[in-house]
Motif scaffolding. Structure first.
Motif, PDB file in Angstrom:
ATOM      1  N   ASP A  84      -6.472   5.507  -8.364  1.00 44.66           N
ATOM      2  CA  ASP A  84      -7.708   6.282  -8.517  1.00 44.66           C
ATOM      3  C   ASP A  84      -8.884   5.309  -8.466  1.00 44.66           C
ATOM      4  OD1 ASP A  84      -9.845   7.853  -9.274  1.00 44.66           O
ATOM      5  OD2 ASP A  84      -8.717   8.881 -10.871  1.00 44.66           O
ATOM      6  N   ASP A  85      -9.776   5.513  -7.518  1.00 45.73           N
ATOM      7  CA  ASP A  85     -10.917   4.589  -7.393  1.00 45.73           C
ATOM      8  C   ASP A  85     -12.037   4.923  -8.370  1.00 45.73           C
ATOM      9  OD1 ASP A  85     -12.075   6.841  -6.356  1.00 45.73           O
ATOM     10  OD2 ASP A  85     -12.420   6.020  -4.343  1.00 45.73           O
ATOM     11  N   LEU A  86     -11.789   5.916  -9.251  1.00 44.06           N
ATOM     12  CA  LEU A  86     -12.757   6.348 -10.255  1.00 44.06           C
ATOM     13  C   LEU A  86     -14.043   6.864  -9.634  1.00 44.06           C
ATOM     14  CD1 LEU A  86     -12.265   3.535 -12.942  1.00 44.06           C
ATOM     15  CD2 LEU A  86     -11.126   5.758 -12.745  1.00 44.06           C
ATOM     16  N   LYS A  87     -13.966   7.186  -8.379  1.00 41.25           N
ATOM     17  CA  LYS A  87     -15.092   7.804  -7.687  1.00 41.25           C
ATOM     18  C   LYS A  87     -14.676   9.153  -7.103  1.00 41.25           C
ATOM     19  CE  LYS A  87     -17.190   3.375  -6.441  1.00 41.25           C
ATOM     20  NZ  LYS A  87     -17.657   2.498  -5.327  1.00 41.25           N
ATOM     21  N   GLY A  88     -13.596   9.666  -7.695  1.00 41.70           N
ATOM     22  CA  GLY A  88     -13.128  10.978  -7.263  1.00 41.70           C
ATOM     23  C   GLY A  88     -12.156  10.952  -6.097  1.00 41.70           C
ATOM     24  N   GLN A  89     -11.601   9.770  -5.787  1.00 40.14           N
ATOM     25  CA  GLN A  89     -10.714   9.680  -4.625  1.00 40.14           C
ATOM     26  C   GLN A  89      -9.457   8.886  -4.985  1.00 40.14           C
ATOM     27  OE1 GLN A  89     -11.304  11.102  -1.466  1.00 40.14           O
ATOM     28  NE2 GLN A  89      -9.112  10.609  -1.277  1.00 40.14           N
ATOM     29  N   LEU A  90      -8.314   9.423  -4.583  1.00 40.61           N
ATOM     30  CA  LEU A  90      -7.039   8.701  -4.729  1.00 40.61           C
ATOM     31  C   LEU A  90      -6.748   7.923  -3.455  1.00 40.61           C
ATOM     32  CD1 LEU A  90      -4.772  11.414  -6.434  1.00 40.61           C
ATOM     33  CD2 LEU A  90      -5.898   9.452  -7.530  1.00 40.61           C
ATOM     34  N   HIS A  91      -6.200   6.726  -3.652  1.00 39.96           N
ATOM     35  CA  HIS A  91      -5.811   5.892  -2.515  1.00 39.96           C
ATOM     36  C   HIS A  91      -4.357   5.462  -2.704  1.00 39.96           C
ATOM     37  CE1 HIS A  91     -10.028   5.451  -1.234  1.00 39.96           C
ATOM     38  NE2 HIS A  91     -10.295   5.436  -2.551  1.00 39.96           N
ATOM     39  N   THR A  92      -3.695   5.177  -1.583  1.00 42.43           N
ATOM     40  CA  THR A  92      -2.287   4.766  -1.665  1.00 42.43           C
ATOM     41  C   THR A  92      -2.076   3.419  -0.986  1.00 42.43           C
ATOM     42  OG1 THR A  92      -1.741   5.953   0.376  1.00 42.43           O
ATOM     43  CG2 THR A  92      -1.444   7.144  -1.716  1.00 42.43           C
ATOM     44  N   ILE A  93      -1.166   2.672  -1.571  1.00 42.17           N
ATOM     45  CA  ILE A  93      -0.660   1.441  -0.951  1.00 42.17           C
ATOM     46  C   ILE A  93       0.852   1.602  -0.844  1.00 42.17           C
ATOM     47  CG2 ILE A  93      -0.393  -1.051  -1.170  1.00 42.17           C
ATOM     48  CD1 ILE A  93      -2.948  -1.101  -2.831  1.00 42.17           C
ATOM     49  N   VAL A  94       1.368   1.486   0.368  1.00 40.24           N
ATOM     50  CA  VAL A  94       2.796   1.712   0.612  1.00 40.24           C
ATOM     51  C   VAL A  94       3.492   0.362   0.787  1.00 40.24           C
ATOM     52  CG1 VAL A  94       4.523   2.767   2.098  1.00 40.24           C
ATOM     53  CG2 VAL A  94       2.337   3.934   1.680  1.00 40.24           C
ATOM     54  N   ASN A  95       4.487   0.136  -0.034  1.00 41.71           N
ATOM     55  CA  ASN A  95       5.293  -1.090   0.036  1.00 41.71           C
ATOM     56  C   ASN A  95       6.719  -0.711   0.412  1.00 41.71           C
ATOM     57  OD1 ASN A  95       3.213  -2.992  -1.337  1.00 41.71           O
ATOM     58  ND2 ASN A  95       3.445  -1.318  -2.828  1.00 41.71           N
ATOM     59  N   ILE A  96       7.248  -1.398   1.416  1.00 46.22           N
ATOM     60  CA  ILE A  96       8.596  -1.087   1.916  1.00 46.22           C
ATOM     61  C   ILE A  96       9.481  -2.314   1.703  1.00 46.22           C
ATOM     62  CG2 ILE A  96       9.979  -0.400   3.909  1.00 46.22           C
ATOM     63  CD1 ILE A  96       7.418   0.811   5.095  1.00 46.22           C
ATOM     64  N   TYR A  97      10.703  -2.063   1.187  1.00 44.74           N
ATOM     65  CA  TYR A  97      11.660  -3.139   0.950  1.00 44.74           C
ATOM     66  C   TYR A  97      13.020  -2.696   1.491  1.00 44.74           C
ATOM     67  CZ  TYR A  97       8.068  -4.130  -2.562  1.00 44.74           C
ATOM     68  OH  TYR A  97       6.868  -4.351  -3.210  1.00 44.74           O
ATOM     69  N   ASP A  98      13.824  -3.695   1.828  1.00 44.68           N
ATOM     70  CA  ASP A  98      15.204  -3.340   2.170  1.00 44.68           C
ATOM     71  C   ASP A  98      16.018  -3.260   0.891  1.00 44.68           C
ATOM     72  OD1 ASP A  98      15.862  -5.922   1.383  1.00 44.68           O
ATOM     73  OD2 ASP A  98      16.257  -6.652   3.420  1.00 44.68           O
ATOM     74  N   GLY A  99      17.318  -3.051   1.036  1.00 49.31           N
ATOM     75  CA  GLY A  99      18.165  -2.880  -0.140  1.00 49.31           C
ATOM     76  C   GLY A  99      18.264  -4.096  -1.023  1.00 49.31           C
ATOM     77  N   ASN A 100      17.867  -5.249  -0.512  1.00 50.08           N
ATOM     78  CA  ASN A 100      17.888  -6.484  -1.299  1.00 50.08           C
ATOM     79  C   ASN A 100      16.519  -6.833  -1.864  1.00 50.08           C
ATOM     80  OD1 ASN A 100      20.688  -7.080  -0.782  1.00 50.08           O
ATOM     81  ND2 ASN A 100      20.080  -7.695   1.294  1.00 50.08           N
ATOM     82  N   GLY A 101      15.575  -5.937  -1.670  1.00 50.32           N
ATOM     83  CA  GLY A 101      14.244  -6.183  -2.195  1.00 50.32           C
ATOM     84  C   GLY A 101      13.362  -7.030  -1.319  1.00 50.32           C
ATOM     85  N   VAL A 102      13.780  -7.283  -0.079  1.00 52.84           N
ATOM     86  CA  VAL A 102      12.987  -8.085   0.843  1.00 52.84           C
ATOM     87  C   VAL A 102      11.933  -7.198   1.491  1.00 52.84           C
ATOM     88  CG1 VAL A 102      13.021  -9.530   2.910  1.00 52.84           C
ATOM     89  CG2 VAL A 102      14.928  -9.611   1.277  1.00 52.84           C
ATOM     90  N   PRO A 103      10.658  -7.603   1.440  1.00 50.56           N
ATOM     91  CA  PRO A 103       9.596  -6.767   2.021  1.00 50.56           C
ATOM     92  C   PRO A 103       9.812  -6.545   3.520  1.00 50.56           C
ATOM     93  CG  PRO A 103       8.668  -8.440   0.573  1.00 50.56           C
ATOM     94  CD  PRO A 103      10.121  -8.798   0.747  1.00 50.56           C
ATOM     95  N   GLN A 104       9.468  -5.331   3.979  1.00 55.86           N
ATOM     96  CA  GLN A 104       9.619  -4.954   5.380  1.00 55.86           C
ATOM     97  C   GLN A 104       8.296  -4.397   5.903  1.00 55.86           C
ATOM     98  OE1 GLN A 104      12.803  -5.333   7.015  1.00 55.86           O
ATOM     99  NE2 GLN A 104      13.145  -6.473   5.093  1.00 55.86           N
ATOM    100  N   ASP A 105       8.057  -4.601   7.169  1.00 54.96           N
ATOM    101  CA  ASP A 105       6.841  -4.056   7.782  1.00 54.96           C
ATOM    102  C   ASP A 105       6.969  -2.565   8.085  1.00 54.96           C
ATOM    103  OD1 ASP A 105       5.569  -6.534   7.758  1.00 54.96           O
ATOM    104  OD2 ASP A 105       6.462  -7.106   9.688  1.00 54.96           O
ATOM    105  N   SER A 106       8.203  -2.135   8.322  1.00 58.46           N
ATOM    106  CA  SER A 106       8.405  -0.732   8.679  1.00 58.46           C
ATOM    107  C   SER A 106       9.846  -0.353   8.375  1.00 58.46           C
ATOM    108  CB  SER A 106       8.113  -0.513  10.164  1.00 58.46           C
ATOM    109  OG  SER A 106       9.014  -1.287  10.962  1.00 58.46           O
ATOM    110  N   ILE A 107      10.126   0.925   8.531  1.00 61.08           N
ATOM    111  CA  ILE A 107      11.496   1.422   8.362  1.00 61.08           C
ATOM    112  C   ILE A 107      12.127   1.535   9.742  1.00 61.08           C
ATOM    113  CG2 ILE A 107      12.903   3.379   7.647  1.00 61.08           C
ATOM    114  CD1 ILE A 107      10.790   3.973   5.513  1.00 61.08           C
ATOM    115  N   GLN A 108      13.139   0.750   9.955  1.00 67.24           N
ATOM    116  CA  GLN A 108      13.800   0.779  11.259  1.00 67.24           C
ATOM    117  C   GLN A 108      15.298   0.616  11.064  1.00 67.24           C
ATOM    118  OE1 GLN A 108      12.021  -1.347  14.626  1.00 67.24           O
ATOM    119  NE2 GLN A 108      14.028  -2.287  15.007  1.00 67.24           N
ATOM    120  N   PHE A 109      16.036   1.578  11.584  1.00 62.21           N
ATOM    121  CA  PHE A 109      17.493   1.538  11.503  1.00 62.21           C
ATOM    122  C   PHE A 109      18.056   1.069  12.845  1.00 62.21           C
ATOM    123  CE2 PHE A 109      16.254   4.625   8.309  1.00 62.21           C
ATOM    124  CZ  PHE A 109      17.032   4.247   7.214  1.00 62.21           C
ATOM    125  N   THR A 110      19.028   0.204  12.781  1.00 60.73           N
ATOM    126  CA  THR A 110      19.674  -0.301  13.993  1.00 60.73           C
ATOM    127  C   THR A 110      21.144   0.081  13.971  1.00 60.73           C
ATOM    128  OG1 THR A 110      18.152  -2.188  14.105  1.00 60.73           O
ATOM    129  CG2 THR A 110      20.193  -2.339  15.387  1.00 60.73           C
TER     130      THR A 110
END
Length: 288
Positions: A84-110
């Motif tokens: 909440d930016d306390l100015k009446g607007q909600l913002h989101t930050i999306v964090n993606i990890y694989d099953g081992n907790g390693v950060p990923q840029d996107s969701i991609q299945f091979t």
């Protein structure tokens, strides 16, 4: 789409689960299928309060091998920070990890598609001899050779694929040639010719038929291989060879022969003799 890596729509399915901060799998929220080309998308999620949200995305059939496809078993963890930016607007930050907790840029299945297994082609036919019965010494040889796409071939050992011999004691005077193929042959086309080798049995005319055989090895799109075989003017089990036997004509030449009658002392007939020029006699029983 497995052969050329171009995915068609609805080939694979993906699931979105609710989770907690410890990444325990919760309620299934949605299942979607891929679009043509492989992309997929879940329905937009609305957030109404500044509370972090956790999700897990996984593929249906994860870790399984079905019809040659090994499905990716990755479970992607999605942490959505809702601010909440306390100015009446909600913002989101999306964090993606694989099953081992390693950060990923996107969701991609091979997924990995692999062709395994074998297939075979069986060529068969019969040896037929006309003009006489089979002799115990009879043997006939049939050879399969590699050929070019126009069925030109060299009748030599380098191009010989298989040889079969049919003899007097061979069951039904038949033969079989088995050709085996593996996954390494997928996409290839093989050309063969099948012939009878000319032998030296007196009086025997050997069949000069040349059978043209084409075998294409293909991916069956289920992780295996399949063969498609074409035999010109015949069937796979009708590759017959017919030899014709004919004895050479013979002649008897009598030179200067003379018929003479001699009385028979023991009978009331006359014995008949034929004298030939070389001095021999041919005695014919029964007189006149």
């Amino acid at each position: 789409g497995k052969i050329n890596n171009t995915l068609e729509g609805d080939e694979f399915r993906f699931e979105l689960y609710k989770s907690d901060a410890s990444w325990n799998l919760g309620q299934l929220k949605e299942t979607v299928s891929n679009q043509a080309g492989g992309a997929f998308q879940f329905t937009k999620i609305d957030f109404t309060s500044a509370n972090d949200q956790y999700f897990i995305v996984k593929e249906v059939n994860a870790g399984q091998n079905i019809d040659g496809v090994t499905y990716d078993d990755t479970e992607f963890r999605v942490h959505v920070e809702v601010i909440d930016d306390l100015k009446g607007q909600l913002h989101t930050i999306v964090n993606i990890y694989d099953g081992n907790g390693v950060p990923q840029d996107s969701i991609q299945f091979t997924n990995i598609y692999e062709v395994t297994g074998t297939d075979k082609v069986i060529l068969s036919g019969q040896k037929v001899v006309t003009g006489r019965q089979w002799a115990e010494s009879d043997e006939f040889t049939f050879s399969l050779y590699k050929a070019g796409g126009d069925f030109s071939f060299q009748q030599d050992g380098e191009n010989l694929v298989a040889t079969k011999v049919v003899g007097y004691d061979t069951a039904n005077h038949g033969y079989q040639i088995q050709l085996d193929y593996t996954a390494q042959d997928v996409g290839k086309v093989f050309y063969y010719v099948l012939v009878e080798e000319t032998g030296n049995i007196p009086g025997m005319t050997y069949d000069q038929t040349v059978y043209h055989i084409t075998v294409a090895v293909r991916d069956d799109n289920q992780g295996g291989i399949e063969t498609h075989t074409i035999v010109e003017n015949a069937s796979l089990d009708g590759l017959n060879f017919i030899n014709v036997y004919a004895a050479a004509p013979t002649k008897i030449t009598i030179e200067g022969g003379t018929w003479k009658n001699y009385p028979c002392a023991e009978c009331d007939r006359t014995n008949l003799f034929l004298y030939v020029s070389h001095g021999g006699e041919l005695y014919i029983k029964g007189g006149y």
